[in-house]
Design a protein around this motif. Structure first.
Motif, PDB file in Angstrom:
ATOM      1  N   LEU A  57       0.803  -1.229   0.000  1.00 55.61           N
ATOM      2  CA  LEU A  57       0.000   0.000   0.000  1.00 55.61           C
ATOM      3  C   LEU A  57       0.835   1.278   0.000  1.00 55.61           C
ATOM      4  CD1 LEU A  57      -2.881  -0.792   2.545  1.00 55.61           C
ATOM      5  CD2 LEU A  57      -3.055  -0.670   0.059  1.00 55.61           C
ATOM      6  N   ARG A  58       2.137   1.169   0.202  1.00 56.05           N
ATOM      7  CA  ARG A  58       2.963   2.378   0.381  1.00 56.05           C
ATOM      8  C   ARG A  58       2.964   3.287  -0.839  1.00 56.05           C
ATOM      9  NH1 ARG A  58       6.017  -0.922   4.115  1.00 56.05           N
ATOM     10  NH2 ARG A  58       5.775   0.065   6.159  1.00 56.05           N
ATOM     11  N   ASP A  59       2.847   2.727  -2.035  1.00 57.61           N
ATOM     12  CA  ASP A  59       2.811   3.572  -3.228  1.00 57.61           C
ATOM     13  C   ASP A  59       1.617   4.521  -3.204  1.00 57.61           C
ATOM     14  OD1 ASP A  59       5.105   2.472  -4.214  1.00 57.61           O
ATOM     15  OD2 ASP A  59       4.119   1.100  -5.607  1.00 57.61           O
ATOM     16  N   ASP A  60       0.501   4.071  -2.631  1.00 57.18           N
ATOM     17  CA  ASP A  60      -0.714   4.885  -2.600  1.00 57.18           C
ATOM     18  C   ASP A  60      -0.862   5.709  -1.321  1.00 57.18           C
ATOM     19  OD1 ASP A  60      -1.675   4.095  -5.107  1.00 57.18           O
ATOM     20  OD2 ASP A  60      -2.571   2.284  -4.284  1.00 57.18           O
ATOM     21  N   PHE A  61      -0.272   5.221  -0.217  1.00 57.81           N
ATOM     22  CA  PHE A  61      -0.513   5.870   1.073  1.00 57.81           C
ATOM     23  C   PHE A  61       0.723   6.453   1.734  1.00 57.81           C
ATOM     24  CE2 PHE A  61      -4.288   3.382   0.438  1.00 57.81           C
ATOM     25  CZ  PHE A  61      -5.289   4.080   1.088  1.00 57.81           C
ATOM     26  N   GLY A  62       1.886   6.240   1.142  1.00 56.14           N
ATOM     27  CA  GLY A  62       3.097   6.794   1.750  1.00 56.14           C
ATOM     28  C   GLY A  62       3.487   6.037   3.005  1.00 56.14           C
ATOM     29  N   THR A  63       3.752   6.772   4.077  1.00 55.43           N
ATOM     30  CA  THR A  63       4.204   6.149   5.323  1.00 55.43           C
ATOM     31  C   THR A  63       3.079   5.345   5.976  1.00 55.43           C
ATOM     32  OG1 THR A  63       5.721   7.983   5.698  1.00 55.43           O
ATOM     33  CG2 THR A  63       5.235   6.560   7.583  1.00 55.43           C
ATOM     34  N   ILE A  64       3.396   4.098   6.329  1.00 56.56           N
ATOM     35  CA  ILE A  64       2.426   3.217   6.990  1.00 56.56           C
ATOM     36  C   ILE A  64       3.093   2.603   8.212  1.00 56.56           C
ATOM     37  CG2 ILE A  64       0.964   1.164   6.783  1.00 56.56           C
ATOM     38  CD1 ILE A  64       0.778   1.700   3.799  1.00 56.56           C
ATOM     39  N   VAL A  65       2.404   2.617   9.323  1.00 52.90           N
ATOM     40  CA  VAL A  65       2.915   2.048  10.568  1.00 52.90           C
ATOM     41  C   VAL A  65       2.076   0.834  10.940  1.00 52.90           C
ATOM     42  CG1 VAL A  65       3.289   2.443  13.034  1.00 52.90           C
ATOM     43  CG2 VAL A  65       3.737   4.278  11.390  1.00 52.90           C
ATOM     44  N   VAL A  66       2.724  -0.314  11.123  1.00 52.09           N
ATOM     45  CA  VAL A  66       2.041  -1.501  11.642  1.00 52.09           C
ATOM     46  C   VAL A  66       2.258  -1.518  13.148  1.00 52.09           C
ATOM     47  CG1 VAL A  66       1.915  -4.014  11.619  1.00 52.09           C
ATOM     48  CG2 VAL A  66       2.358  -2.782   9.485  1.00 52.09           C
ATOM     49  N   ASP A  67       1.174  -1.425  13.884  1.00 50.58           N
ATOM     50  CA  ASP A  67       1.233  -1.269  15.346  1.00 50.58           C
ATOM     51  C   ASP A  67       0.631  -2.505  16.024  1.00 50.58           C
ATOM     52  OD1 ASP A  67       1.496  -0.260  17.867  1.00 50.58           O
ATOM     53  OD2 ASP A  67       0.060   1.379  17.636  1.00 50.58           O
ATOM     54  N   ASN A  68       1.499  -3.316  16.629  1.00 48.06           N
ATOM     55  CA  ASN A  68       1.048  -4.533  17.306  1.00 48.06           C
ATOM     56  C   ASN A  68       0.544  -4.215  18.708  1.00 48.06           C
ATOM     57  OD1 ASN A  68       3.515  -5.373  15.434  1.00 48.06           O
ATOM     58  ND2 ASN A  68       2.153  -7.125  15.582  1.00 48.06           N
ATOM     59  N   LYS A  69      -0.707  -4.595  18.966  1.00 46.77           N
ATOM     60  CA  LYS A  69      -1.318  -4.432  20.282  1.00 46.77           C
ATOM     61  C   LYS A  69      -1.920  -5.774  20.702  1.00 46.77           C
ATOM     62  CE  LYS A  69      -0.473  -0.020  20.635  1.00 46.77           C
ATOM     63  NZ  LYS A  69       0.507   0.481  21.629  1.00 46.77           N
ATOM     64  N   PRO A  70      -1.057  -6.736  21.044  1.00 45.06           N
ATOM     65  CA  PRO A  70      -1.556  -8.082  21.345  1.00 45.06           C
ATOM     66  C   PRO A  70      -2.306  -8.155  22.663  1.00 45.06           C
ATOM     67  CG  PRO A  70       0.801  -7.957  21.766  1.00 45.06           C
ATOM     68  CD  PRO A  70       0.405  -6.641  21.148  1.00 45.06           C
ATOM     69  N   GLY A  71      -3.143  -9.185  22.762  1.00 50.85           N
ATOM     70  CA  GLY A  71      -3.849  -9.436  24.013  1.00 50.85           C
ATOM     71  C   GLY A  71      -5.326  -9.640  23.822  1.00 50.85           C
ATOM     72  N   ALA A  72      -5.893 -10.487  24.680  1.00 45.61           N
ATOM     73  CA  ALA A  72      -7.341 -10.746  24.711  1.00 45.61           C
ATOM     74  C   ALA A  72      -7.869 -11.218  23.363  1.00 45.61           C
ATOM     75  CB  ALA A  72      -8.094  -9.505  25.174  1.00 45.61           C
ATOM     76  N   GLY A  73      -7.075 -12.026  22.670  1.00 48.32           N
ATOM     77  CA  GLY A  73      -7.534 -12.590  21.402  1.00 48.32           C
ATOM     78  C   GLY A  73      -7.806 -11.557  20.331  1.00 48.32           C
ATOM     79  N   GLY A  74      -7.112 -10.412  20.417  1.00 49.58           N
ATOM     80  CA  GLY A  74      -7.300  -9.363  19.432  1.00 49.58           C
ATOM     81  C   GLY A  74      -8.241  -8.264  19.861  1.00 49.58           C
ATOM     82  N   ARG A  75      -8.869  -8.412  21.047  1.00 49.49           N
ATOM     83  CA  ARG A  75      -9.885  -7.447  21.467  1.00 49.49           C
ATOM     84  C   ARG A  75      -9.298  -6.092  21.869  1.00 49.49           C
ATOM     85  NH1 ARG A  75     -12.691 -10.328  26.062  1.00 49.49           N
ATOM     86  NH2 ARG A  75     -10.893 -11.694  25.971  1.00 49.49           N
ATOM     87  N   ILE A  76      -8.053  -6.068  22.334  1.00 48.79           N
ATOM     88  CA  ILE A  76      -7.429  -4.793  22.687  1.00 48.79           C
ATOM     89  C   ILE A  76      -7.294  -3.909  21.447  1.00 48.79           C
ATOM     90  CG2 ILE A  76      -5.275  -3.715  23.472  1.00 48.79           C
ATOM     91  CD1 ILE A  76      -4.945  -6.096  25.402  1.00 48.79           C
ATOM     92  N   ALA A  77      -6.775  -4.484  20.376  1.00 44.04           N
ATOM     93  CA  ALA A  77      -6.617  -3.729  19.130  1.00 44.04           C
ATOM     94  C   ALA A  77      -7.973  -3.355  18.533  1.00 44.04           C
ATOM     95  CB  ALA A  77      -5.804  -4.541  18.133  1.00 44.04           C
ATOM     96  N   LEU A  78      -8.943  -4.239  18.674  1.00 44.80           N
ATOM     97  CA  LEU A  78     -10.279  -3.938  18.157  1.00 44.80           C
ATOM     98  C   LEU A  78     -10.894  -2.737  18.873  1.00 44.80           C
ATOM     99  CD1 LEU A  78     -12.095  -7.334  17.498  1.00 44.80           C
ATOM    100  CD2 LEU A  78     -11.973  -5.388  15.937  1.00 44.80           C
ATOM    101  N   ASN A  79     -10.716  -2.664  20.167  1.00 41.42           N
ATOM    102  CA  ASN A  79     -11.263  -1.535  20.919  1.00 41.42           C
ATOM    103  C   ASN A  79     -10.532  -0.235  20.604  1.00 41.42           C
ATOM    104  OD1 ASN A  79     -13.559  -2.188  22.767  1.00 41.42           O
ATOM    105  ND2 ASN A  79     -12.198  -3.857  23.320  1.00 41.42           N
TER     106      ASN A  79
END
Length: 324
Positions: A57-79
Motif C-alpha cells: 500500500l505504500r505507493d498509494d498511502f506513503g508512510t504506513i505504521v504496523v502497530d502490534n497491540k496483542p492481548g485478549a484474542g485481538g480485542r485490545i486492538a479492536l477496541n
C-alpha cells in the motif's frame, strides 16, 4: 536594468511554479501515517500479512505504521480501532474469529462486531486440516468415524483453547459426521501440537500451512481439509465433502476501520485493497503462506461477516461454551 528586471520576474515566476508543484507533496508529508493495528504479537500470521499489505500500500498511502497491540484474542486492538477517529488513518487487520465467533462466545463483549466497525475489504481466505496423530493412526475421515464409535478413548482432539475456531471446527465435524469427539483445550497451538506428536491426543484441527510440513514428513497425517476446494499445499488430501461429510468451513483475514468512516476514505482504502489483491507478486506471497487471495469490496466483506455470524451461532450454542 530592463534585463535584470525581466530576469528577476522570470526567476520569481519559476520559484512560484516550483512551490506550487511541491505543495501537494508537502501536504502529503504533513498528513499522519496510515496506522494498521494488529491484535497479535509480531511474527504471527496476522502480523506477517499486515506487513505484506503495508508494503503493497505504500505507493498509494506513503508512510504506513504496523502497530502490534496483542492481548485478549485481538480485542485490545479492536477496541482501539473502535475508538479511533474515523478519518481513514487507523485501520485493523485481523482474522475472522473476533468478528464472527466472539459475539456468540463471550457473555459480555465490549464491542459490537457489526455496529462499531466499517468493513473495508476481505483480504484472504484460509482453511483448516483435520490432522491425525500417532495415537489414532487413521488415514481417512471414514476410518476416523469408525474408530470414534468403536474406540471412544482415542477420539480426542486438541485445540489452542476453548472458544477458538479449531474448537468449533471440531464441534461442526461432530454434528456433520454424526460422531462424538472429546475436546482437549491447551494453552496455545504449540502445546496441542506436542500432545498430538506425543500420542496423548488422537487428532488436532490446524491451519493447513502450519501442519503441511509435518504431514509431508509423515509425522502426522492431514486426512481432510475443511474448504470447498483441495489445498494446493497438500493436493492429495480430499475435502470433507469428498470424504462424505457435508461440511465446509473456512476462516479469513480482513481490514476494518472504525464506524462512520467517510465515503471518500472508505473508497480509497477499498480500491487500494482490491488493487493489491490482483498484483501477481502479492498473490504469489499469499499463496505461499497458504492463503487464497480475495481483495473484496466493503459490501462483500459485510455480507461474508453476516453469513458467518449466522453460520457459527448454532454449533457454538450447542457446546454451551460461554466465556467472561
Amino acid at each position: 536594468m530592463k534585463n535584470i528586471y525581466q530576469l528577476t520576474r522570470r526567476t520569481l515566476g519559476l520559484a512560484a511554479l516550483s512551490l506550487a508543484a511541491l505543495t501537494p507533496n508537502l501536504q502529503a508529508q504533513e498528513k499522519p501515517p496510515l496506522k494498521i493495528l494488529v491484535g497479535f504479537p509480531p511474527g504471527g500470521s496476522a502480523d506477517v500479512l499486515a506487513r505484506m499489505v503495508a508494503d503493497a500500500l505504500r505507493d498509494d498511502f506513503g508512510t504506513i505504521v504496523v502497530d502490534n497491540k496483542p492481548g485478549a484474542g485481538g480485542r485490545i486492538a479492536l477496541n482501539m480501532t473502535k475508538t479511533a477517529k474515523p478519518d481513514g488513518q487507523t485501520v485493523i487487520i485481523l482474522p475472522s474469529g473476533p468478528m464472527v465467533l466472539f459475539p456468540h462466545v463471550y457473555k459480555k463483549l465490549d464491542y459490537d462486531a457489526v455496529k462499531d466497525f466499517t468493513p473495508i475489504s476481505q483480504i484472504a481466505r484460509f482453511q483448516f486440516g483435520v490432522v491425525s496423530g500417532p495415537a489414532s493412526n487413521v488415514k481417512s475421515i471414514a476410518e476416523m468415524a469408525a474408530k470414534a464409535k468403536s474406540d471412544p478413548a482415542t477420539a480426542s482432539y486438541g485445540t489452542p483453547g476453548a472458544g477458538t475456531l479449531p474448537h468449533f471446527m471440531g464441534v461442526l465435524l461432530e454434528q456433520s459426521a454424526g460422531i462424538n469427539l472429546n475436546h482437549i483445550p491447551f494453552q496455545g497451538g504449540a502445546p496441542a501440537n506436542n500432545a498430538l506428536l506425543g500420542g496423548h491426543i488422537g487428532y488436532k484441527f490446524d491451519v493447513v500451512s502450519e501442519t503441511a510440513e509435518l504431514h509431508r514428513t509423515g509425522k502426522v497425517r492431514i486426512i481432510a481439509v475443511t474448504g470447498a476446494q483441495r489445498d494446493a499445499q497438500v493436493p492429495e488430501v480430499p475435502t470433507l465433502k469428498e470424504s462424505g461429510v457435508n461440511m465446509e468451513a473456512t476462516a479469513w483475514f480482513a481490514m476494518y476501520g472504525p464506524a462512520g468512516l467517510p465515503a471518500e476514505a472508505l473508497s480509497r482504502l477499498e480500491k487500494a485493497m482490491m488493487k493489491i489483491a490482483r498484483q501477481p507478486a502479492m498473490k504469489e506471497k499469499m499463496v505461499k503462506l497458504g492463503y487464497e487471495p480475495i481483495g473484496s469490496s466493503s459490501a462483500e466483506l459485510a455480507a461474508a461477516q453476516k453469513s458467518d455470524l449466522t453460520r457459527w451461532e448454532k454449533p457454538i450454542k450447542a457446546t454451551g461454551v460461554q466465556l467472561d
